[in-house]
Enzyme design. Structure first.
Site, PDB file in Angstrom:
ATOM      1  N   SER A  93       0.793  -1.235   0.000  1.00 49.62           N
ATOM      2  CA  SER A  93       0.000   0.000   0.000  1.00 49.62           C
ATOM      3  C   SER A  93       0.823   1.282   0.000  1.00 49.62           C
ATOM      4  O   SER A  93       0.244   2.378  -0.060  1.00 49.62           O
ATOM      5  CB  SER A  93      -0.950   0.015   1.199  1.00 49.62           C
ATOM      6  N   LYS A 152       0.093   3.861  -2.602  1.00 52.06           N
ATOM      7  CA  LYS A 152      -0.915   4.927  -2.480  1.00 52.06           C
ATOM      8  C   LYS A 152      -0.303   6.314  -2.327  1.00 52.06           C
ATOM      9  O   LYS A 152      -1.012   7.322  -2.436  1.00 52.06           O
ATOM     10  CB  LYS A 152      -1.852   4.603  -1.320  1.00 52.06           C
ATOM     11  N   SER A 159      -5.976   3.449   4.499  1.00 53.12           N
ATOM     12  CA  SER A 159      -5.443   2.607   3.426  1.00 53.12           C
ATOM     13  C   SER A 159      -6.552   1.945   2.621  1.00 53.12           C
ATOM     14  O   SER A 159      -6.454   0.777   2.224  1.00 53.12           O
ATOM     15  CB  SER A 159      -4.499   1.534   3.991  1.00 53.12           C
ATOM     16  N   LYS A 212       3.275   6.498   5.058  1.00 49.50           N
ATOM     17  CA  LYS A 212       2.345   5.426   4.671  1.00 49.50           C
ATOM     18  C   LYS A 212       2.921   4.055   4.993  1.00 49.50           C
ATOM     19  O   LYS A 212       4.088   3.792   4.742  1.00 49.50           O
ATOM     20  CB  LYS A 212       2.047   5.515   3.172  1.00 49.50           C
TER      21      LYS A 212
END
Length: 365
Positions: free
Chosen positions: A56, A59, A111, A215
């Site tokens: 993720s 992202k 997320s 993140k």
């Protein structure tokens, strides 16, 4: 003799302390990097060019494209293709109307894979076109060993990056005020009827002094991946670890190493005067040349005297010259390696004089 013995012991302790102070951190990541956000200088590197899945942390690019295109308050109507996406979710439902800002907070804090698809369809028209935008933007940034095939990071053998590329993408994203606000938020309350409370999964914001992003990510093939950022004493660092079971603690070790051993130094300021340049046929005979941007570099104590600045300017310029026109370059070197370069620009406008004005000027001399 006793005093001498004590002094010798103190010296040994101080020497050992100085060694441990500069020792690079021992981490368990398959790949890692520590980068200065402003200059891009790499302060720690371990297999940072190895191509790996990034889960993720994908992202970060999704958010960057989402912020750069359209308005934050755009309203997005959710269609069925954005509902029920595998993995983490903010539980979008068909025909829901939600702002792009809320989708971006859901993307980065919770997320949300459904949020990633909704943003992709809203910006790109379809997911495929959005993926093309992601790959094109990554190449513009210089992330040349990255390939995106989706906006969320779910497993795919053709979806990969490197720790170095992720740091570059994050460096670019952190230039955006909106991105910085989103990734540093611990919580967010979305303007929706249900599932509206987003709690940031990135523990860096709570656990590390100065932590301000970015993140987390996890899939079975990628392992635990973390891109984190922290700021102290005017220096912001980006730490990236890929496939690291000790992800948060290893990022904190990298930060400690950076903040303990480096200091952010201003080599030259934005708008700093460099030289008066001779002007041919202008209403001014000389033009002040200034720097376009500030140059700050993280330096160790013993590196400060090794900085060399090289200036590239012509002997003279011919009028007319517009204010803020690029007229040269300034380069900063450390031990022969170029660390930073920026434009030198004209401080003022200089107009071209006509024949009679040139004649009068020659008579005055």
């Amino acid at each position: 003799m006793r005093i001498k013995t004590v002094l010798i012991l103190i010296t040994i302790v101080l020497f050992i302390s100085s060694i441990s102070y500069c020792t690079e951190p021992d981490i368990s990541a398959q790949s890692a990097i520590l980068m200065d956000t402003i200059s891009g200088r790499v302060l720690f590197d371990y297999n940072s060019q190895e191509k790996l899945p990034m889960a993720s942390t994908t992202k970060i690019m999704t958010a960057l494209i989402g912020i750069e295109n359209g308005n934050m308050d755009d309203i997005v109507k959710i269609n069925k293709d954005s509902v029920g996406i595998e993995g983490s979710s903010i539980y979008l439902y068909e025909d829901e109307e939600i702002s792009k800002k809320d989708l971006l907070y859901g993307l980065m804090l919770r997320s949300g894979n459904d949020s990633a698809v909704a943003i992709a369809k809203h910006i790109g028209g379809d997911v495929g076109s959005f993926i093309e935008m992601m790959n094109m933007r990554s190449k513009e940034i210089g992330a040349l060993n990255t390939n995106f095939v989706n906006p969320h990071g779910l497993e795919d053998k053709n979806h990969y990056t490197t720790a170095y590329d992720l740091a570059l993408i994050t460096k670019e994203a952190l230039k955006s005020k909106e991105f910085r606000e989103i990734v540093s938020a611990k919580t967010w309350v979305a303007n929706r009827d249900k599932n509206n409370y987003f709690y940031n999964k990135n523990k860096t914001l709570w656990q590390y002094d100065g932590g301000d992003g970015v993140k987390i990510g996890y899939t079975k093939s990628a392992g635990r991946c973390l891109v984190s950022s922290a700021t102290r004493k005017g220096m912001q660092l980006i730490a990236v670890v890929l496939n690291d079971g000790n992800w948060f603690n290893d990022c904190y070790k990298l930060f400690d190493y950076g903040f303990d051993n480096y200091e952010s130094i201003i080599v030259y300021d934005k708008g700093q005067f460099i030289k008066n340049l001779k002007i041919k046929d202008g209403n001014e005979e000389y033009l002040p040349v200034i720097t376009e941007d500030i140059c700050t570099l993280p330096l160790k104590e013993d590196e400060k005297e090794k900085i060399k600045v090289v200036i590239h300017l012509p002997d003279e310029l011919e009028a007319p010259i517009i204010k803020n026109t690029k007229v040269g370059r300034i380069e900063v070197y450390l031990d022969g390696e170029m660390m930073y370069t920026t434009n030198l620009i004209s401080k003022y406008e200089v107009k071209k004089i006509n024949f009679f004005e040139k004649l009068l000027r020659s008579l005055d001399k």
